[in-house]
Structures are given as C-alpha cells and as structure tokens.
Design a protein around this motif. Structure first.
Motif, short mmCIF file in Angstrom:
data_model
loop_
_atom_site.label_atom_id
_atom_site.label_comp_id
_atom_site.label_asym_id
_atom_site.label_seq_id
_atom_site.Cartn_x
_atom_site.Cartn_y
_atom_site.Cartn_z
N LYS A 67 -2.69 -0.81 -7.75
CA LYS A 67 -4.16 -1.20 -7.68
C LYS A 67 -4.22 -2.86 -8.18
O LYS A 67 -3.19 -3.21 -8.97
N GLN A 68 -4.82 -3.61 -7.27
CA GLN A 68 -4.97 -5.03 -7.48
C GLN A 68 -5.31 -5.56 -9.05
O GLN A 68 -4.82 -6.43 -9.49
N GLU A 69 -6.20 -4.88 -9.39
CA GLU A 69 -6.74 -5.06 -10.71
C GLU A 69 -5.56 -4.91 -11.81
O GLU A 69 -5.46 -5.67 -12.83
N TRP A 74 -2.27 -5.55 -11.33
CA TRP A 74 -1.44 -6.69 -11.11
C TRP A 74 -2.01 -7.79 -11.91
O TRP A 74 -1.48 -8.74 -12.22
N GLN A 75 -3.47 -8.16 -11.30
CA GLN A 75 -4.26 -9.27 -11.76
C GLN A 75 -4.16 -9.20 -13.45
O GLN A 75 -4.11 -10.24 -13.97
N ASP A 113 -0.33 -15.15 -6.85
CA ASP A 113 -1.00 -14.72 -5.72
C ASP A 113 -0.60 -13.15 -5.97
O ASP A 113 0.40 -12.88 -5.08
N SER A 135 -1.84 -10.50 -4.51
CA SER A 135 -1.80 -9.72 -3.47
C SER A 135 -0.63 -9.75 -2.68
O SER A 135 -0.27 -8.80 -1.84
N LYS A 136 0.43 -10.92 -2.86
CA LYS A 136 1.70 -10.83 -2.01
C LYS A 136 3.01 -10.10 -3.15
O LYS A 136 3.78 -10.22 -2.67
N TYR A 188 2.79 -7.28 -4.29
CA TYR A 188 2.88 -5.98 -4.05
C TYR A 188 2.11 -5.43 -2.93
O TYR A 188 1.24 -6.19 -2.15
N THR A 189 2.47 -4.10 -2.19
CA THR A 189 1.81 -3.40 -1.27
C THR A 189 1.76 -2.15 -1.08
O THR A 189 2.90 -1.51 -1.73
N ASN A 190 0.86 -1.46 -0.50
CA ASN A 190 0.65 0.01 -0.61
C ASN A 190 0.85 0.28 0.96
O ASN A 190 0.66 1.42 1.27
N ASP A 191 1.17 -0.70 1.73
CA ASP A 191 1.23 -0.50 3.23
C ASP A 191 2.27 0.60 4.00
O ASP A 191 1.91 1.15 4.78
#
Length: 346
Positions: free
Chosen positions: A312-314, A316-317, A334, A336-337, A339-342
């Motif tokens: 989750k982004q939260e 990480w943030q 940043d 969003s860069k 981690y990724t769930n893609d």
C-alpha cells in the motif's frame, strides 16, 4: 543470528556499486541462528530454462520459505526459470541487486527507502509479510511491560540511528525518556547469549527469535513496534529488483513473481510441508524451530491483504515521512517509484 548491521554503512557501500563492492551486512532486528551454507535450488538438465539468481538478506529462515517452495514444487520451472537461491556477498543483497549482479533479492522497506535517497534504483516488488512482526523483547524477569520500562535498562543493538529513533518514538508516546536507556553493541552475540551476559532487551523478529524463546522455555515479553506507531508498521522484509530489470526485462519479473507468489501461497496453505521443504534444502537449520516458526508465520504472509505481496502507498508514505521527521533521510522520496504491485499475479 543478527540480520542486519548498520544501515548507514550499507548505504555507503551501495553508493559505490558502480565502481566496486564493499563489505557489510544489512541492519535490522536480530534473529538467533548460526550461519548455513548457500543452497543451490535446482538439479538435473535445465538447458531449456533461463538461469536466474535470487539473493537472500541473511541465512535461510522462514521469511524465505516461499522461495524454496517455488523451487521444490516446480513453480519456477513451469515459468521457464532455473532459480538458484544464494546468500549475499560482501556488499550485501541490496548492492548485488542494484548493481545487476543478480536480478532479485530480499531486502527491507527501510533499506529501499534509504537507498533511493542516494539515487540507488531499488524497487520493492512484493511484501513478504503484510505487517511488521519485529519488536523489542526481554526476558520476563526484566519486567519490561511497556516502553516506559526501557528507562534504566540496557539495550543491545548494532549501533544504527534507526534503533534509537524507533525507541524514542514509542517511548515518547508513553511519556518516557530515551536518554535514560543505556545502549551497547551486541557484536556477534545472539539474543539469548546477550541477555544472560550484559543486556536487558533487544530488537528481534518474533517469528524466529521469539519462537525460539518459546521452544527453549525462556519466556519473553514482546513489545511489537507496530502497536505503538502506525508509521512503524512497515514492510519487512520485501522482495526487490532494480529499475533496469523492470524496464529491460519485464517478462522476467512477471514470470519470477508468478512462481514466487505460488510458492508463498503453498507455504500459506501447507505450513508443515513447506517447513519440511526448507529443512530439506537447508539441513543445518533446527527442525523444531523451522516447523514452529512456519506454523506461526504462514497466516501472516497475506494476513488482511487481498493477495500475497500486496503493498500500500500509505504504508510506504507513512514510514518515509517518519524517517524524514527523525532525520534518517536527507530528503523525501517519491514513494510511488519505490514499490510496485504491477508484477503480482491477479
């Protein structure tokens, strides 16, 4: 076993990866277990398979069971991969992944966050465990029932600023003063040796050292850091790759993650069988400890997430903001860069 040494030293090493390797393990909560030999994970004629290495953060343990299960059950082979599980070299797992020596490794959210402030392009591609299972542990006879009880006690660690920052955060919430804690370096001593020798408490992963305490009949009081701060419920450990691998070989990342997800799901569904796979691959491990640890940890791989590996982004943030507020980062990143769930299978 000590999982990680001083984060600052690791990151100094990581920034030099383009030129040379350097020496340090990664820093973090302690575990108690002896070193074991690197295990090759594949046998037979694999001429048609692509050779791939994944590097562990430390010696094999139940955080890694899904990797061994994916090898043993043929999940990697089904994706066209001949995966070898290796232990880190002198520079550590993050250095090996960031420098493209290996495409995949086991790391920690705090290490990835620190690395990215240095321009090191590590990317987390899965959370191995959904919630932080680490915390401060002490034998019950030390009467440490809350962070306020740290006052006047001796803490054994590895000398990282992260330790005092975490301790300060959870103590302040209890109106306690971190300056009243004596800090000493445990060196190479494990938790059980150190608490009998010269410390009162240490930072451990319950799934390993806490379970070992139960098996030894040496009860401990465990204060999980996530229970005292939402920001400290970060992902530890995580699986990582680097931006170059993602950009140049996304199909490799996708295939690796599909099989790895299947391996961890196997460990979730079959904890005893998965424990036996790890024991077979690494026979130096304590069988009773592996089995008990696996039974405790398997449900926690996914926990309340919709699928294994989800990040989750939260999370990480929150942890990045906390690190920055404690001056553990020179600058914000940043997230969003980072981690990724893609690459997780749907």
């Amino acid at each position: 076993m000590r999982w990680r040494k001083m984060i600052g030293l690791l990151l100094l090493c990581v920034t030099l990866i383009a030129i040379t390797a350097c020496g340090s393990k990664e820093a973090g909560p302690a575990q108690s277990n002896g070193d074991t030999n690197t295990e090759n994970s594949s046998e037979g004629d694999n001429a048609a398979l692509r050779d791939v290495k994944v590097v562990l953060d430390w010696t094999p343990n139940t955080n890694h069971t899904g990797l061994y299960a994916a090898v043993d059950q043929g999940f990697y082979e089904a994706e066209g991969l001949n995966v070898e599980i290796v232990q880190p070299g002198a520079g550590g797992a993050d250095t090996m992944v960031a420098s493209n020596e290996v495409p995949f490794g086991v790391s920690y959210q705090e290490s990835v966050t620190q690395a990215r402030t240095q321009g090191v392009p590590l990317v987390s591609i899965a959370a191995v465990i959904q919630h932080n299972t680490s915390g401060f542990a002490a034998p019950t006879d030390r009467n440490i029932k809350s962070p306020k009880d740290f006052e006047g006690k001796t803490y054994g660690g590895w000398g990282s600023p992260v330790e005092e920052a975490v301790m300060q955060s959870i103590m302040e919430g209890e109106g306690a003063d971190v300056s009243k804690v004596k800090n000493i370096n445990m060196g190479d001593a494990d938790f059980f040796t150190a608490v009998k020798r010269d410390i009162d408490f240490a930072w451990i992963f319950y799934a390993w050292t806490g379970i070992e305490a139960e098996l030894r009949g040496e009860p401990i009081d465990m204060l999980y850091v996530k229970d005292y701060s939402e920001a400290l419920d970060y992902y530890t450990p995580v699986l990582v790759t680097n931006e170059t691998t993602i950009q140049n070989d996304p199909e490799l990342v996708k295939a690796f993650m599909k099989a790895t997800s299947e391996g961890y799901q196997y460990a979730i569904d079959h904890p005893e069988d998965a424990a036996n796979i790890l024991i077979k691959a690494v026979p130096d491990l304590d069988k009773d400890l592996v089995l008990a640890s696996q039974k405790w940890l398997s449900p926690k791989y996914t926990d309340d997430a919709p699928r294994w590996g989800e990040q989750k982004q939260e999370v990480w943030q929150n942890y990045t903001d906390w690190m920055y507020s404690k001056k553990l980062l020179d600058e914000q990143i940043d997230v969003s860069k980072a981690y990724t769930n893609d690459f997780l299978p749907q």
